[in-house]
Design an enzyme around this catalytic site. Structure first.
Site, mmCIF file in Angstrom:
data_model
loop_
_atom_site.group_PDB
_atom_site.id
_atom_site.type_symbol
_atom_site.label_atom_id
_atom_site.label_comp_id
_atom_site.label_asym_id
_atom_site.label_seq_id
_atom_site.Cartn_x
_atom_site.Cartn_y
_atom_site.Cartn_z
ATOM 1 N N LYS A 1 38.524 0.200 -5.190
ATOM 2 C CA LYS A 1 37.779 1.225 -5.930
ATOM 3 C C LYS A 1 38.334 1.328 -7.343
ATOM 4 O O LYS A 1 39.437 1.828 -7.546
ATOM 5 C CB LYS A 1 37.890 2.601 -5.256
ATOM 6 C CG LYS A 1 36.849 3.570 -5.835
ATOM 7 C CD LYS A 1 37.176 5.023 -5.625
ATOM 8 C CE LYS A 1 38.017 5.622 -6.719
ATOM 9 N NZ LYS A 1 37.416 5.609 -8.063
ATOM 10 N N GLU B 1 52.067 3.588 -8.076
ATOM 11 C CA GLU B 1 52.539 3.469 -9.464
ATOM 12 C C GLU B 1 51.911 4.628 -10.223
ATOM 13 O O GLU B 1 50.690 4.661 -10.422
ATOM 14 C CB GLU B 1 52.104 2.131 -10.062
ATOM 15 C CG GLU B 1 52.787 0.956 -9.381
ATOM 16 C CD GLU B 1 52.501 -0.389 -10.027
ATOM 17 O OE1 GLU B 1 51.542 -0.499 -10.813
ATOM 18 O OE2 GLU B 1 53.239 -1.331 -9.734
ATOM 19 N N CYS C 1 50.868 3.520 -19.083
ATOM 20 C CA CYS C 1 51.819 4.389 -18.375
ATOM 21 C C CYS C 1 53.237 4.205 -18.891
ATOM 22 O O CYS C 1 54.077 5.071 -18.741
ATOM 23 C CB CYS C 1 51.773 4.091 -16.887
ATOM 24 S SG CYS C 1 52.173 2.367 -16.541
ATOM 25 N N GLU D 1 53.205 14.516 -19.231
ATOM 26 C CA GLU D 1 52.562 13.283 -19.698
ATOM 27 C C GLU D 1 51.268 13.653 -20.439
ATOM 28 O O GLU D 1 50.417 14.368 -19.912
ATOM 29 C CB GLU D 1 52.226 12.383 -18.504
ATOM 30 C CG GLU D 1 51.626 11.060 -18.934
ATOM 31 C CD GLU D 1 51.155 10.210 -17.744
ATOM 32 O OE1 GLU D 1 50.458 10.741 -16.868
ATOM 33 O OE2 GLU D 1 51.478 9.009 -17.718
HETATM 34 P P1 NAD Z 1 43.722 9.251 -11.850
HETATM 35 O O1 NAD Z 1 44.831 9.540 -10.910
HETATM 36 O O2 NAD Z 1 42.894 10.366 -12.329
HETATM 37 O O3 NAD Z 1 42.692 8.221 -11.182
HETATM 38 C C1 NAD Z 1 43.107 6.973 -10.720
HETATM 39 C C2 NAD Z 1 42.167 6.512 -9.624
HETATM 40 O O4 NAD Z 1 42.282 7.371 -8.514
HETATM 41 C C3 NAD Z 1 40.692 6.532 -10.020
HETATM 42 O O5 NAD Z 1 40.069 5.409 -9.442
HETATM 43 C C4 NAD Z 1 40.212 7.813 -9.391
HETATM 44 O O6 NAD Z 1 38.826 7.818 -9.092
HETATM 45 C C5 NAD Z 1 41.012 7.841 -8.111
HETATM 46 N N1 NAD Z 1 41.216 9.153 -7.512
HETATM 47 C C6 NAD Z 1 41.322 10.343 -8.144
HETATM 48 N N2 NAD Z 1 41.530 11.327 -7.237
HETATM 49 C C7 NAD Z 1 41.569 10.733 -6.015
HETATM 50 C C8 NAD Z 1 41.755 11.215 -4.691
HETATM 51 N N3 NAD Z 1 41.956 12.511 -4.427
HETATM 52 N N4 NAD Z 1 41.731 10.328 -3.679
HETATM 53 C C9 NAD Z 1 41.552 9.013 -3.924
HETATM 54 N N5 NAD Z 1 41.348 8.499 -5.153
HETATM 55 C C10 NAD Z 1 41.373 9.352 -6.189
HETATM 56 O O7 NAD Z 1 44.375 8.428 -13.030
HETATM 57 P P2 NAD Z 1 43.660 7.949 -14.377
HETATM 58 O O8 NAD Z 1 43.389 9.156 -15.193
HETATM 59 O O9 NAD Z 1 42.563 7.020 -14.015
HETATM 60 O O10 NAD Z 1 44.817 7.066 -15.048
HETATM 61 C C11 NAD Z 1 45.801 7.576 -15.886
HETATM 62 C C12 NAD Z 1 47.064 7.863 -15.097
HETATM 63 O O11 NAD Z 1 47.492 6.689 -14.424
HETATM 64 C C13 NAD Z 1 48.224 8.280 -15.959
HETATM 65 O O12 NAD Z 1 48.938 9.297 -15.321
HETATM 66 C C14 NAD Z 1 49.096 7.030 -16.028
HETATM 67 O O13 NAD Z 1 50.452 7.249 -16.304
HETATM 68 C C15 NAD Z 1 48.884 6.484 -14.662
HETATM 69 N N6 NAD Z 1 49.179 5.058 -14.622
HETATM 70 C C16 NAD Z 1 50.341 4.635 -14.035
HETATM 71 C C17 NAD Z 1 50.663 3.279 -14.029
HETATM 72 C C18 NAD Z 1 51.939 2.748 -13.423
HETATM 73 O O14 NAD Z 1 52.070 1.535 -13.287
HETATM 74 N N7 NAD Z 1 52.897 3.593 -13.074
HETATM 75 C C19 NAD Z 1 49.785 2.363 -14.589
HETATM 76 C C20 NAD Z 1 48.620 2.839 -15.188
HETATM 77 C C21 NAD Z 1 48.322 4.193 -15.194
HETATM 78 O O1 6OD Z 2 52.251 -5.113 -16.135
HETATM 79 C C1 6OD Z 2 52.030 -4.656 -15.010
HETATM 80 O O2 6OD Z 2 52.110 -5.357 -13.986
HETATM 81 C C2 6OD Z 2 51.661 -3.238 -14.850
HETATM 82 N N1 6OD Z 2 51.522 -2.798 -13.590
HETATM 83 C C3 6OD Z 2 51.495 -2.468 -15.949
HETATM 84 C C4 6OD Z 2 51.163 -1.099 -15.899
HETATM 85 C C5 6OD Z 2 50.843 -0.465 -17.029
HETATM 86 C C6 6OD Z 2 50.501 0.910 -17.037
HETATM 87 O O3 6OD Z 2 49.620 1.400 -17.692
#
Ligand code: NAD
Ligand code: 6OD
Length: 496
Positions: A189, A265, A299, A400
């Site tokens: 998804k 993550e 992130c 964040e």
């Molecule tokens: P989000 O958590 O709002 O959504 C991520 C995904 O989860 C989407 O596909 C969303 O539809 C789904 N989702 C939301 N609520 C859900 C639920 N209750 N059950 C199942 N699925 C659900 O995140 P975002 O706004 O899309 O992305 C930004 C965030 O992601 C930031 O906090 C960023 O730091 C984090 N992020 C972390 C990493 C990492 O590697 N640690 C990488 C990229 C982004």
């Molecule tokens: O480089 C990657 O494998 C990875 N998971 C990056 C994540 C970036 C976050 O926004």
């Protein structure tokens, strides 16, 4: 790679984007809109999978485990992964155009980072899975004949992959590739904000000859929608999720009843530590990248930049000069940064810009919204921003924000720098800038994070552990870690 041009049509135009279930493209009439963050215009509509469709996808994935896919050898599976990579590379221009249509990110970012990492993920996990060995322990027994223990890796089953919108294709494929390499089937998804490259991936999976049901795609939202139905489905064995920490907590609750394996993550509030002995220009260029790349929507971005006192004013001045010089614009305009993902997200980031002022901070630069005098004013553009003077417990320093913004503050000693960097509920990444090798190693190992870079940022070797501690995640992905999450070892003990 041929690069798309602004006159290339959206590669998925026409009917609403379908879900892919058991090898069948499914449209139901229940749709949502995908809007461009560049100008607010409609990119296209997307089929939203309800709980019934999610159930069909999970059942298709279960059935595929018992079909031809389950009988393929590891080498045959890895050959399929390479074919997927080849098809993505062959259609790179469409993938780049699709990623740009959804996110508004710059052509440079999409064509040099997001999409190449997509095909690289498939090749890397094909290599890693083939090279994996298994454990073997000889043991003594009372009769003197001994026994041999060896382990065999079996698939976990059906893996749900849920991805965010910031690096949509990179992060989706980062989890799909190891799941398939290990023989699982997948229900993926993507974020509701970024459905297009996932839809193209579904096409590629079919072109590459993946058996029906091995890769299923469901589009939709999170709570009360597709995402929630997927993570609470009793026949899903594992959830690989990237997104916000609060979403991770919600998923954990919904996955608890069926005790699913989870790999998370999550968010970050990452620190950059710039020591006065650092190479000034390298630290400056690296910090510009770590704060403003992808409009701050990575992130790993540094939202807290701590600079050793003797270099502080000079570094902040140069960083602000760099931020003011960044060209903001649409994907094909040679800009340095594009828009945020949506107006809703921009409202959130702007609320932090306002909060900084009310928390008695100073905005060194930025803080507002650029005006173009054309259709881009209907988009989600925002100014790169640097804050200073906030207390360490201010919300802007603790939460964040996920935009092109950082708070800068001085530190007096190495001990203080380490304390400031770790004084957060998150623990994803740190960037350390110093020319003192001993300090580099000493400070790096004290960071309470999963990834510490010294004199660089976002330099990736896909074999290394990737993930976070505290609110930033559970487990590690990358290399052997992803393979371990995607496999169930079975120990076979043979009495000799
Ligand atoms: P989000 O958590 O709002 O959504 C991520 C995904 O989860 C989407 O596909 C969303 O539809 C789904 N989702 C939301 N609520 C859900 C639920 N209750 N059950 C199942 N699925 C659900 O995140 P975002 O706004 O899309 O992305 C930004 C965030 O992601 C930031 O906090 C960023 O730091 C984090 N992020 C972390 C990493 C990492 O590697 N640690 C990488 C990229 C982004
Ligand atoms: O480089 C990657 O494998 C990875 N998971 C990056 C994540 C970036 C976050 O926004």
């Amino acid at each position: 790679m041929r690069l798309p041009t602004p006159s290339d049509p959206y590669p998925l135009g026409g009917a609403p984007l379908p879900c892919l279930i058991g090898g069948e493209l499914v449209r139901t009439g229940r749709t949502f809109d995908n809007l461009s963050p560049v100008n607010g215009r409609l990119v296209g509509t997307v089929t939203e999978a309800d709980a019934t469709l999610v159930d069909r996808a999970v059942q298709a994935a279960r059935a595929a485990l018992r079909g031809p896919w389950g009988r393929l050898s590891l080498a045959e599976r890895c050959a399929l992964l390479r074919r997927i990579a080849d098809r993505i590379e062959a259609r790179a221009a469409e993938f780049v155009a699709a990623e740009i249509a959804d996110t508004g990110k710059t052509l440079q970012q999409a064509s040099s980072v997001d999409i190449p990492r997509g095909w690289t993920n498939f090749r890397a996990y094909a290599d890693l899975a083939l090279a994996r060995s298994s454990e073997c322990f000889e043991m003594a027994t009372a009769d003197g004949r001994g026994a041999l223990n060896y382990s065999v890796h079996k698939p976990v089953g059906v893996v749900a992959v849920i991805a965010p919108w910031n690096l949509p294709f990179l992060l989706l494929t980062w989890k799909v590739a190891p799941a398939l390499a290990c023989g699982n089937t997948v229900v993926a998804k993507p974020s509701e904000e970024t459905p297009s490259t996932a839809a193209l991936l579904a096409e590629v999976m079919q072109e590459a000859g993946l058996p029906p049901g091995v890769f299923n795609l469901v589009h939709g939202f999170g709570p009360g929608s597709t995402g929630e139905a997927l993570v609470s489905h009793p026949d899903v064995n594992a959830v690989a999720f990237t997104g916000e920490s609060a979403t991770g907590a919600a998923i954990m609750k919904n996955a608890a009843d069926s005790v699913k394996a989870l790999s998370f993550e999550l968010g970050g509030k990452n620190a950059a530590l710039v020591f006065a002995d650092a190479d000034f220009e390298a630290a400056l260029a690296g910090t510009m990248r770590s704060v403003f790349s992808n409009c701050g929507q990575v992130c790993l971005c540094s939202e807290r930049v701590y600079i050793e006192r003797p270099m502080f004013e000079r570094f902040v001045e140069a960083l602000a000069r760099g931020a003011r010089a960044l060209k903001i614009g649409g994907p094909y305009e040679g800009a340095d940064i594009g828009p945020l993902i949506s107006r809703t997200h921009r409202d959130k980031v702007l609320s932090y810009y306002r909060l900084a002022r009310s928390e008695h901070g100073e905005l060194v630069c930025g803080g507002g919204v650029p005006s173009f005098g054309d259709e881009r004013d209907g988009g989600a553009f925002i100014e790169p921003t640097i804050m200073r003077g906030l207390a360490e417990n201010a919300r802007c320093v603790k939460e964040e924000i996920f935009g092109p913004v950082c708070h800068v503050a001085p530190f007096e000693s190495e001990e203080e720098a380490v304390h400031l960097a770790n004084d957060t509920r998150y623990g994803l990444a740190a960037a350390i800038w110093t020319s003192n090798l001993q300090r580099a190693h000493r400070v790096a190992r004290q960071m309470e994070v999963g990834i510490a870079w010294v004199n660089d940022w976002f330099l990736r070797d896909l074999r290394t552990p990737f993930g976070g501690v505290k609110l930033s995640g559970i487990g590690r992905e990358g290399g052997a870690h992803s393979l371990a999450f995607c496999s169930e070892p079975i120990n076979i003990c043979v009495k000799l």
